[in-house]
Structure formats: C-alpha cells, structure tokens
Scaffold this active site. Sequence first.
Site, PDB file in Angstrom:
ATOM      1  N   ASP A 142      69.311  47.192  49.728  1.00  0.00           N
ATOM      2  CA  ASP A 142      68.434  48.340  49.918  1.00  0.00           C
ATOM      3  C   ASP A 142      69.266  49.584  50.214  1.00  0.00           C
ATOM      4  O   ASP A 142      70.377  49.716  49.699  1.00  0.00           O
ATOM      5  CB  ASP A 142      67.436  48.043  51.042  1.00  0.00           C
ATOM      6  N   HIS A 197      64.436  53.586  54.285  1.00  0.00           N
ATOM      7  CA  HIS A 197      63.757  52.504  53.580  1.00  0.00           C
ATOM      8  C   HIS A 197      64.330  51.139  53.961  1.00  0.00           C
ATOM      9  O   HIS A 197      63.585  50.198  54.296  1.00  0.00           O
ATOM     10  CB  HIS A 197      63.871  52.739  52.075  1.00  0.00           C
ATOM     11  N   ASN A 289      55.121  49.633  42.321  1.00  0.00           N
ATOM     12  CA  ASN A 289      54.035  50.500  42.791  1.00  0.00           C
ATOM     13  C   ASN A 289      53.399  51.324  41.682  1.00  0.00           C
ATOM     14  O   ASN A 289      52.985  52.455  41.894  1.00  0.00           O
ATOM     15  CB  ASN A 289      54.548  51.440  43.880  1.00  0.00           C
ATOM     16  N   SER A 361      57.282  47.380  48.543  1.00  0.00           N
ATOM     17  CA  SER A 361      58.536  47.287  49.306  1.00  0.00           C
ATOM     18  C   SER A 361      58.281  46.760  50.707  1.00  0.00           C
ATOM     19  O   SER A 361      59.152  46.098  51.294  1.00  0.00           O
ATOM     20  CB  SER A 361      59.209  48.660  49.399  1.00  0.00           C
TER      21      SER A 361
END
Length: 976
Positions: A142, A197, A289, A361
């Site tokens: 990530d 994130h 998404n 996520s």
Amino acid sequence: MNFSARSSNPIKAGEVIIKFKSGASLAGADQLQNGLQASVLATASGDALQLWQIDGMTTAEAIAAYQDHPLVEYIEPNAIYTLQGGPTNTPTTPPLPNDPDLSDQWGLHNTGQTGGIPDVDIDAPEAWQQSTGNTVVVGVIDSGIDYTHPDLNDNMWINAGEIAGNGLDDDGNGYVDDVYGYDFINNDSDPIDDNSHGTHVAGTIAAETNNGIGVAGVAPDAQLMALKIFDAAGTTTTFAITQAIEYATLMGADLTNNSWGGSSPSQAIYDAIAAAGAADQLFIAAAGNGGLDGIGDNNDLIPHYPSNYDLDNIIAVAATDHTDQLGSFSNYGATSVDLAAPGVDILSTIPGGYASFSGTSMATPHVAGVAAQVLSQDPSLSFQEVKQAILDGVDPVAALTGKTVTGGRLNAFNALNPGTTPSDNLSFEFGDFTGWSTLGATTIETDTIGVGPTDGTYQALLTNGSGSVDEASLESFLGLNPGSLDVFGNGNVTTGSALKLAAITVQAGDLLSFDWNFLTNELTPSSFNDFGFFTISDAFSGELADTQADFVSFGGSGFSNQTGYGTFNYIFAQDGTYDIGLGVVDEGDSSVNSGLLVDNFALLDSQSLNNWGFEVGNLTGWRSLGDTSVVTNSFGANPTEGQYQALVTTADGAAPEAALESFLGLQAGALDAMGNGDVQEGSAIEVFSFQADAGDTLSFDWSFLTNEATPSPSFNDFGFVVIDSQFGGELADTGSDVVSFGGADYANQTGYDAFTYEFTQTGVYNVAIGVADVGDTSVNSALLIDNLDLINSSLPVSQGRGGAAVSNQPAVLPANQLLVESPVQPQAPLDTLIDITGQSSLSFELTRESASDNLLSFYLTDSQGGIEVNGQTVLPGQAGYDDAVRERLLDVQWGVDDGASEIFELDLDTLNGQYLAPAMLTRGNSNKLVTLADSLQSQGRWDHSGNSWGFEDWSDFDYNDLVLTQLPGPEAVATV
C-alpha cells in the site's frame, strides 16, 4: 500410551508441552530445544514439564519429529479447553476490549450504534475468543504504514536479520536496512506512510486491542510488514508492485493485503502473484470502486485487476454498509468477486490519529485480518484451506445474491469454526441466540415458562413487557413498512420484541417449520388484542395467535394463560434468500403483557424431507416427541425395507399425555378416547407438510411390542395414527395377538403389519405415528415403524414415492381448472391464484359429482385470507372481517340429481389483483362461516358431526366431488 496427536480441542498455535524422561541430561534437553528453535514459556513438575514456544515448524511437525526421541517421555499440543455448560465454539458475545473507539467500529461489532442493523458485522469479539492472529505476518502492499502510531507500533514486523541504520544488507536479501519492510516507489528503506491509505488499512488488520486507546484490529496480534508502493499522491508503477509482491514472498509473509487495482492487466504482476501462491501465500485483493462515475461496475463484464486474475490464491472483496447493502461504489461480480466485507464509513488509524474512510480498500483488510486469525489458529493450513474456510463461513446476504460467488458477507467466527453456522442453533440448544438477531425483551428459557420445550432443553421467549421496543423500531428491524404491525393485528401497536434469522438461502420446495406457544396476562378474549406474528422477508407474513385465541390457564412464571404449542409450516415456492422474523406486540396498552415461546426451528431441503424409510439413519425430516430413535434389527422384527426402522416407546423419556396431545394437535383427553383407559404418557413421530393428491395412498409397516401381560384389559397400551390432528385409527394394543420373542427390552410383539390410507382430498398433510401407555408407567410398550410410502394415484405402482421422493408442489391441473385445497389461514398461502385485475365479474361452473346437500356458498380472498374494505385489507380474526365476508358470499343452489351443474357469476367490482379461489366455503347458512382449515378435518372430508349446527348428512359431503371450472367468455379472461 501416546496421546500427543489426539487432541480434538483447539490448540495454542506454535506451543507444545514437553515432558523429559527421568535422568535426561540438561545438555541433551538444550540440544533438543535448539533443534526446535524453541523458547521456554513456563515450567512445572520441577522443570521436567515445560511449555515451549517453537519456531521453524508447526505443532504437528514438532510432535511427529520428537515424540519418539530418547529423552522425551511425551510431547503434546497445548490444547484449549472450555467449560462444559454448553456446546463449545459458541459465539456468545464476550466482554469487549477497552479500545474507546471500538464502539464506532460497526464492521467488527454492530449493535445498531451507527443507525445500522444489529449483528450486521463480522462477529469479531466472538472470534477474538479463539484467535487474534498471533505470529502471522501480513504484508500490507500500500502507501506504507505509520509504524510510530501508538495503535500499531507494537505490531510491526521486524526483520530479525537486519541491523537498523548501519547502511548494510545484513541478511543478503538485496535490500539495505529493510527493518519494517521497504519503500519500493522511492527505493529506500523507510516505508513510512505519507498518504494515510496504508495506515488506515493496517489498522483494520491489526490495530492493537485492549490497550486503552483508539480502535481495535481484526487480528490484533498479527505482524504488519510495510510494503510501500504508493507515493504521497497515491500513484505507483507496475515494477514497484511486482517488487513488493516478490519481497513479501521472499521474506515469508503468510498473506498480503492489496487494496488497490486498475483496469490494465500485467504479466509481471500476474507472474509475481502466481509465484506467491506457489509459496502458499494468500493474496487478498479489493474488487474496485467503479469507474469515473463512482458507481460500482460488474467485474464479470468489466475486469478489474489484480482481483480478476484467475489464480487460486486470490480472494476478491466487495464492500457493504451497516445494513448489509452493497456499497454504491463497490464493484461486484457473480463469478469474479468472492465475498463482501464491511467497507462503508470504516474507522481506523491514520498517521497521527484516526479517520473514517469508505471503499473496497476498507473491506479488503477485514478479510486479510480474518485470514490471519484462521492461519494463526491452525498454521498447518494451506492457502486453499484458509480461503475455503473464509468463503464457507460467510453470512448469506440477500443483497449479495448474484453479486458475489458466495452471496455472503465475511464472518470471522464462522471462518474459525467450519461447520458451525446459524443453522446449528435453530432450536436454541446452544443456550443462547447464536445465529439470531434480537430486539427488545428476548431470553432463552428451559421449562419454567408455559409448557416445556418441544425439542431439547431450551426455547426462546419474546415478551412485550419491560425491555421491549416501540413499533417503529420493531418494523425497521424486521424490514417491514411503517404501520405493517397495525395491519397485522386489530388496533394500535405500542411495544414489542422480535428475533430474526437472517439471510437463509433456500430452494423451491424447502420447508420452514417451527413450534410456537402464545402466552398472555390479558383477559381473554380481550379488547387489547396483543398478538404473536411471523415474517418471511416480503414473501409472506401474518399473525400466529392473539388474545382472542383459545387459552388454558397454567401456573407458569410471569403468565397466566397459554394457547399451548402449535406448529407453523411453510414451503418456499421460489429459490431465494429470506429473512425469518418472529415477534410479539402489545396493542392498545402496555400495562398487561403477553409473550411468545418459540422452539424447534427446522429448515429442511426437499431431499432431507425424503427420509420416510429412515435410511438416513436418523429422524431427519420428522418431528419427534418422547423416547424415539432409529434402530437396525436389534428390536423385534428386522426392518421391512433397507437397514433402519424407527422405534417409538413409552419408556424413560416418554412425554406426559398433555404434551403428547399438544404435539399431535389433539384436544385434551383425545388420547383417552382413542384407547381403553387413562393414558399416562407416550411418544410419537410426525412427517409434516407433504403434498398428497386425491386418490394417493399412504402406507407404512408397523410392529407393536410390549412387556405387559397379554391380553391386558386394564393396562391397555396401544399404537396409533393421527392424520392432520384427527385420529386415524388404532394399530394394535395389549389385547392384540402377540408372539413371544427374544428381542432386546421387550418380551412380546405382533410382528410387522401394514397400515394403508387413501387421501380423498388434494392437500398438504401431517401424519403422526405413536404409542401410548395406559394405566401405569412401570411396564413399557413400543412401536416399530418402517417403509412409509406414498403412492401417487396417477403413476404406475412402480413409480410410487417409496418413502423417498415427497412432492411438495401443487398438483398439475388443466389450464382452466382451479385447484381447491386446504389452507392454513393465515399461516400459509394457497398455491392457486387467479388474476382478476380490471375485471368486473367472473363466471364459473360448479359441478356436483355425487349426492350431497344442495346449498354451497363461497367468496374470494387474497393470499393471506384478507378482504379489501374501504381501501384497507382486513384479515381473518380482525374487526369487520365476518361482515365483509357475508357481503361477498355467493350462494349456489342445485337440484337433487347427481352431476348437476350451475353457472354463476361473481361480482368483482371491489376487487383487484391476485386472489385465491376459493378461500372459504359454507353450507346452508351464510351466517355460519366455516374455513377449509376448520372443515377438512377427517380424512379430507367435511365432518362437523361434533358441532350442533343442525346440518343433515354433513359427514357425507365429499369436497373432492366438487369441480370448479372457469368458463370461457369476455367476462372470464382470468387465467390460472
């Protein structure tokens, strides 16, 4: 004797208990400890017994390698034990950890605190009782991780082969100073998060728990390997991704979390993921998404990578909200997305604090955390086994049907307990509400309220007293429209309670069955019409009983009157996923309380219903009460078909007379009237809700066994049959001819004989077979039963159902002929509907095919027995219902000849939609209303000889002789 490999309990992963032989040298013990790469956690028995933490092999491998070592007396797992007050591995909610923001983490533990639906969560607190992810390494690919965050710093993976800050590649893996992982986008050793994130994802996976601050992670003892591939702006490259995946494989991460993706496939990334799978590493990937519009796409049609790669080690994850709805942004795919997990408004860690994010996520790390829990519980599992445990353990969700492979949402407890699902606790025998959602005043009781449980030890109690909730909350919990409960009953609902079995996936023909008992302190009949009810998603709903019902007084705790247990049966007409709700409400006042006892839930598929010959080896598909079992040839005669037969006895475990009569649906004292004296106790089995056509023949084999002196006129034990709550006949008693035999427990038997019965009416039936003890309880009798069979009259004998294939479908009739069958109003709809929308009238021809009285009346209702009055639907039992019926009755008069027909027309001016045809019939007097459920009492015939209504030859009226046929013509356009 070696017990080292025999533990069936859960075990502490990575721990063994080792006992050295007397005289074992310390040097030898140290050498063995070094070979296992073990550290001593604790000692006992003068240091001869030691608890070791091992590294480098699994518990099973360590035991296999060293159980025969010359220094070792024994080596065994460090097993986990539980109190035996109830079944093990039961998800009762334990005390919650002290993380102050856990109350906002609805995805872990949903109480409705964010406006969602209680228990729409992953059951994290229940799962923490079994596994917290200890020793499992999760690679977080990530934007990096804030490894200084106080909720994460103690759970960071540390490369033991690297010396921090010396500028050297100490472990020779090609990366310098890679202590917490590596930054592949900036090509340096510091994977600190400069985007937020990655830290958010990491907190969901493994934020520290019970540390008095912040949030809790799904696997709060897992180790987080920081693999930074995104820069501060959230961009990365194929090469950085490939490097990160290869690093995770090289450094032994057990799984990776991948909350990223795009529309472009890459061979390099594909090869890296495949290599990770070859190293037994799971790859958890976000489903995505949607596109630029932010609306979720179908990944079956528009692939998303890496989640769409066809590799076995990938789990693709969609996102759901706190009401179990798919997030509007979430991608989905019936073949490309495996499951969903909480992903809307998810609170977690970010650099310097905490924040709520939404996205697939956020859903993906929930799955990664559960994978860590499963692997920590059993490190020997392959990635395939971990994946299967997760997918098999989902909670089925209606909104995910056709949207994911599993049709379900992640459940951590289920993943840790394969085979333990809500269906294991349908009868509440866990002693709690495992698998159920509850609202209001709900408790688990034994036999202290009303009659005892109809199955096992426990039953559920719902009340409208202290702790109950308001009408709006109840309707929201059950997914009902506002005001629905007022329509069910007979007035203004004030408070109530309910329980719900959510997202049960069934196929057409599957059967739902449960037992219920309505309790009240209201005066009966009462103007405060409290009632118990049920809901089956939007498929069907209605009342079970109210304070207008027939009650008996009892001395139960908290209530003075009860209806006694009845049974509700419902056969699903369509495949689908349904929510089953049950409740009790207070109408008009809240000062006098009522309650609903519920027990013995069963969800039986059409195959499970087909156990009429007991060849499953148990009583699957049957209801039972008392001392009932399935045996082979150890009692009396051998089975007449297959290997198994049922045994029903009056021995220990038999039920008292009142309970047996309630189970059979008989009036009090009916068993005494059947036999030859005062029935004391007995047992019975029942096959329920099967379809029989007129002319079908039911048969079964039976043998009566007894220890009574024969003939025994004073203690006249007997075997019997009950068909739809009516006595179907005595099979044998202690006055019958018997022969002596040497069978276990019984001295005399009649030997097998056959019982046959022909149905004269098409309908849905229950058939019970039992044995009763008369006069005493000290000398026992029994009944052997085998080879129950239903022969369809329209098939050759060779195609009879043979105790196996039970039809639950409506009879096939000509297109213009309406099936008339017995409803159980308002508890189950009829199968035959006619569409009369827009029609002013409908013409029918009614033919009488044999002698009977010459007047018949009928009318139409909707599928719940309801009639529309001034724009409102009035249900049976509600005020104004009888008057509405009388206004709509149509009388039909015949002559005296057989085969006479009359054409008649029904006024439809006030009716629209689909209606049942017909729903209620009367004879001779329209002021006397007789429902089919009431009137088809004896072998499918009209028999009200017990009522003083003055009708002649009532029992000779055979409803099967009536044929209701829709006539052609412009006013008769309705179709069946």
